[in-house]
Scaffold this motif. Structure first.
Motif, PDB file in Angstrom:
ATOM      1  N   LEU A 151      -7.332  -0.611  12.158  1.00  0.00           N
ATOM      2  CA  LEU A 151      -6.921  -1.305  13.381  1.00  0.00           C
ATOM      3  C   LEU A 151      -5.406  -1.276  13.561  1.00  0.00           C
ATOM      4  O   LEU A 151      -4.895  -0.981  14.645  1.00  0.00           O
ATOM      5  CB  LEU A 151      -7.416  -2.754  13.344  1.00  0.00           C
ATOM      6  CG  LEU A 151      -8.868  -3.016  13.726  1.00  0.00           C
ATOM      7  CD1 LEU A 151      -9.212  -4.478  13.476  1.00  0.00           C
ATOM      8  CD2 LEU A 151      -9.112  -2.645  15.176  1.00  0.00           C
ATOM      9  N   ILE A 152      -4.689  -1.577  12.476  1.00  0.00           N
ATOM     10  CA  ILE A 152      -3.228  -1.620  12.547  1.00  0.00           C
ATOM     11  C   ILE A 152      -2.671  -0.244  12.891  1.00  0.00           C
ATOM     12  O   ILE A 152      -1.784  -0.111  13.742  1.00  0.00           O
ATOM     13  CB  ILE A 152      -2.643  -2.135  11.223  1.00  0.00           C
ATOM     14  CG1 ILE A 152      -3.078  -3.580  10.968  1.00  0.00           C
ATOM     15  CG2 ILE A 152      -1.120  -2.063  11.234  1.00  0.00           C
ATOM     16  CD1 ILE A 152      -2.753  -4.082   9.576  1.00  0.00           C
ATOM     17  N   ALA A 153      -3.169   0.784  12.215  1.00  0.00           N
ATOM     18  CA  ALA A 153      -2.677   2.139  12.467  1.00  0.00           C
ATOM     19  C   ALA A 153      -2.939   2.562  13.908  1.00  0.00           C
ATOM     20  O   ALA A 153      -2.079   3.175  14.560  1.00  0.00           O
ATOM     21  CB  ALA A 153      -3.335   3.116  11.499  1.00  0.00           C
ATOM     22  N   VAL A 158       1.711   3.564  13.650  1.00  0.00           N
ATOM     23  CA  VAL A 158       2.259   3.858  12.328  1.00  0.00           C
ATOM     24  C   VAL A 158       1.069   4.082  11.404  1.00  0.00           C
ATOM     25  O   VAL A 158       0.389   3.143  11.005  1.00  0.00           O
ATOM     26  CB  VAL A 158       3.138   2.706  11.809  1.00  0.00           C
ATOM     27  CG1 VAL A 158       3.738   3.061  10.451  1.00  0.00           C
ATOM     28  CG2 VAL A 158       4.243   2.395  12.806  1.00  0.00           C
ATOM     29  N   HIS A 159       0.815   5.335  11.061  1.00  0.00           N
ATOM     30  CA  HIS A 159      -0.415   5.690  10.360  1.00  0.00           C
ATOM     31  C   HIS A 159      -0.207   5.678   8.849  1.00  0.00           C
ATOM     32  O   HIS A 159       0.316   6.629   8.261  1.00  0.00           O
ATOM     33  CB  HIS A 159      -0.899   7.063  10.834  1.00  0.00           C
ATOM     34  CG  HIS A 159      -1.267   7.093  12.290  1.00  0.00           C
ATOM     35  ND1 HIS A 159      -2.470   6.605  12.754  1.00  0.00           N
ATOM     36  CD2 HIS A 159      -0.574   7.508  13.381  1.00  0.00           C
ATOM     37  CE1 HIS A 159      -2.517   6.737  14.074  1.00  0.00           C
ATOM     38  NE2 HIS A 159      -1.381   7.282  14.479  1.00  0.00           N
ATOM     39  N   PRO A 189       5.673  -2.271   7.925  1.00  0.00           N
ATOM     40  CA  PRO A 189       5.891  -0.922   8.459  1.00  0.00           C
ATOM     41  C   PRO A 189       5.916  -0.878   9.986  1.00  0.00           C
ATOM     42  O   PRO A 189       6.703  -0.141  10.584  1.00  0.00           O
ATOM     43  CB  PRO A 189       4.704  -0.128   7.894  1.00  0.00           C
ATOM     44  CG  PRO A 189       4.340  -0.853   6.643  1.00  0.00           C
ATOM     45  CD  PRO A 189       4.558  -2.302   6.965  1.00  0.00           C
ATOM     46  N   ALA A 190       5.044  -1.681  10.616  1.00  0.00           N
ATOM     47  CA  ALA A 190       5.033  -1.720  12.081  1.00  0.00           C
ATOM     48  C   ALA A 190       6.311  -2.350  12.621  1.00  0.00           C
ATOM     49  O   ALA A 190       6.906  -1.865  13.585  1.00  0.00           O
ATOM     50  CB  ALA A 190       3.813  -2.495  12.575  1.00  0.00           C
ATOM     51  N   VAL A 233       1.807  -8.473  16.940  1.00  0.00           N
ATOM     52  CA  VAL A 233       2.619  -7.302  16.604  1.00  0.00           C
ATOM     53  C   VAL A 233       2.600  -6.289  17.740  1.00  0.00           C
ATOM     54  O   VAL A 233       3.634  -5.725  18.108  1.00  0.00           O
ATOM     55  CB  VAL A 233       2.113  -6.656  15.303  1.00  0.00           C
ATOM     56  CG1 VAL A 233       2.775  -5.301  15.064  1.00  0.00           C
ATOM     57  CG2 VAL A 233       2.387  -7.567  14.124  1.00  0.00           C
ATOM     58  N   TYR A 234       1.411  -6.043  18.290  1.00  0.00           N
ATOM     59  CA  TYR A 234       1.295  -5.095  19.398  1.00  0.00           C
ATOM     60  C   TYR A 234       2.154  -5.533  20.574  1.00  0.00           C
ATOM     61  O   TYR A 234       2.852  -4.717  21.187  1.00  0.00           O
ATOM     62  CB  TYR A 234      -0.166  -4.983  19.824  1.00  0.00           C
ATOM     63  CG  TYR A 234      -0.385  -4.031  20.977  1.00  0.00           C
ATOM     64  CD1 TYR A 234      -0.451  -2.664  20.766  1.00  0.00           C
ATOM     65  CD2 TYR A 234      -0.524  -4.506  22.274  1.00  0.00           C
ATOM     66  CE1 TYR A 234      -0.649  -1.786  21.821  1.00  0.00           C
ATOM     67  CE2 TYR A 234      -0.716  -3.643  23.339  1.00  0.00           C
ATOM     68  CZ  TYR A 234      -0.780  -2.278  23.109  1.00  0.00           C
ATOM     69  OH  TYR A 234      -0.959  -1.415  24.162  1.00  0.00           O
TER      70      TYR A 234
END
Length: 336
Positions: A151-153, A158-159, A189-190, A233-234
Motif C-alpha cells: 500500500l505504501i509503495a 517510493v518502492h 522513506p516517503a 502521508v499521501y
C-alpha cells in the motif's frame, strides 16, 4: 569486518530508541562495538530512552560508563512513542551519517558498515534495510507488514520491500531536514522523498533475529494505524505546500454539481410549473452546495496554516532532560 570495507571519510551516529528494554541494552551496546571493531572513522552511539518504567536508563548509563563517552544517553521525560524518540535521537546526533535501528536485538549491527559504505560510495541519501528472512510470527507481523508495504509503495511512489525495518542509514543533512510526528517513523522513506528524489533511496538486505528478551510493542492493530497514517502521508506528499488545491478542488466539484442540480430544479419549477418542495434531490443539492462552500473556505484556511507552518520555527514533538556529562572530551569513538 568493517575494516575491510572501503568507506569515504565521515562521522557516524547510531541512534537506538528504547522503551522497557532493560535486558537488551547491554547486549546491544556490546554487539555494536563488536561490529565496529577497527572502524576507521569516528562514531558515536546515541541511546534514547522513551520514558521507560523499568531499569533501561540505569543499564544504559552502566554501558556508557563501561565503554566511554561516545555512548550517549538521551532521556525523554515520558513515553512519547517511537517516532518522537527517534526524532530526539536524530536531533542529538552529530554525525555526517546517521543510522537508526531498533533496541530489541532483532536488527544486527554487523550490517551497519556495509549500509554506510553503500550510502556514501553510491552517493545516496537513504539506504533502507530489507529483512529478507524475517523472524516474526506469520499472522501478527508478516502478513500485515506485506500488505502495508504494498500500500505504501503504491500510494507514495517510493518502492521498497520493507518499510517497517528500523535499520536505515541516512545522510545526516537530509534526514535532519525532515520532522517526524505522530507514528510516522515507518514512513520515513516517503517523508524523505519530499526533500530528495526517490532515485537517491535504495534498499539493502539485512540480517534479522528473533526477539529473545522483552515484549514486542507491535500487534495486529498496527495495520489499521498504518492505513490512517498512509492517508496523511499521501496528503502531505501531494498537497503539503498547496492544501487549498485539495480542499478547494473538492469544494469546486461539489459546488458545480449542486449548482447544476439546482438550475435544473429551478427550470422544473418555473419552466414546467411542477412542485419541487417534496423532492429529496432539492435537499441533497442544497447540502452539497453548503458542503462545497465549506470545502473552499477550508482550503483557504489550510493555505494560511501552511504559510504559517513554513515560515515558523521548528516545533519539537518531545521533551528531553539535559544530557548527562559522563566525560570531558568530544565523545567520539576512534579506533587506535
Amino acid at each position: 569486518m568493517s575494516a575491510a570495507i572501503s568507506i569515504p571519510p565521515h562521522s557516524l551516529s547510531i541512534v537506538v530508541p528504547f522503551y522497557n528494554e532493560e535486558d537488551n541494552i547491554a547486549p546491544l551496546v556490546k554487539r555494536v562495538h563488536e561490529a565496529l571493531v577497527g572502524y576507521e572513522h569516528p562514531w558515536e552511539l546515541v541511546l534514547v530512552d522513551d520514558g521507560s518504567s523499568d531499569a533501561t536508563v540505569e543499564r544504559a548509563l552502566q554501558s556508557a560508563k563501561e565503554y566511554g563517552p561516545h555512548v550517549r544517553i538521551v532521556e525523554l521525560t515520558r513515553n512519547f512513542k517511537q517516532t518522537a524518540a527517534m526524532q530526539a535521537g536524530i536531533d542529538a546526533a552529530r554525525g555526517d551519517v546517521i543510522v537508526t535501528m531498533d533496541g530489541d536485538l532483532q536488527n544486527d549491527p554487523i550490517d551497519i558498515p556495509r549500509m554506510v559504505a553503500r550510502l556514501l560510495n553510491e552517493d545516496l541519501d537513504l539506504v533502507a534495510g530489507w529483512r529478507q528472512n524475517r523472524q516474526d510470527g506469520l499472522v501478527l507481523r508478516k502478513i500485515p507488514s506485506k500488505i502495508a508495504n504494498k500500500l505504501i509503495a503504491r500510494m507514495t511512489g517510493v518502492h521498497l520491500r520493507d518499510y517497517g525495518c528500523s535499520l536505515k542509514a541516512f545522510r545526516g543533512s537530509v534526514i535532519k531536514s525532515v520532522r517526524l510526528y505522530g507514528e510516522m517513523h515507518r514512513f520515513i522513506p516517503a517523508w524523505l522523498a519530499t526533500v530528495t528524489t526517490p532515485r537517491r533511496i535504495a534498499q539493502e538486505p539485512t540480517t534479522h533475529h528473533a526477539r529473545t528478551a522483552g515484549v514486542s510493542k507491535y500487534g495486529i492493530s498496527r495495520t489499521f494505524r498504518v492505513i490512517l497514517d498512509l492517508i496523511a502521508v499521501y496528503f502531505f506528499m501531494r498537497f503539503r505546500a498547496r492544501p487549498g488545491h485539495f480542499f478547494g478542488g473538492i469544494g469546486l466539484v461539489l459546488t458545480a454539481l449542486s449548482g447544476l442540480v439546482l438550475t435544473w430544479l429551478g427550470w422544473v419549477k418555473f419552466g414546467l410549473g411542477e412542485n419541487i418542495g417534496n423532492r429529496p434531490l432539492l435537499i441533497v443539492a442544497i447540502g452539497g452546495l453548503i458542503a462545497g462552500v465549506h470545502f473552499v473556505t477550508t482550503g483557504v484556511l489550510a493555505e494560511l496554516l501552511a504559510r504559517i507552518y513554513f515560515e515558523s520555527g521548528t516545533i519539537r514533538s518531545y521533551a528531553a532532560r539535559p544530557e548527562r556529562a559522563l566525560a570531558a572530551d568530544e565523545g567520539w569513538h576512534k579506533s587506535a
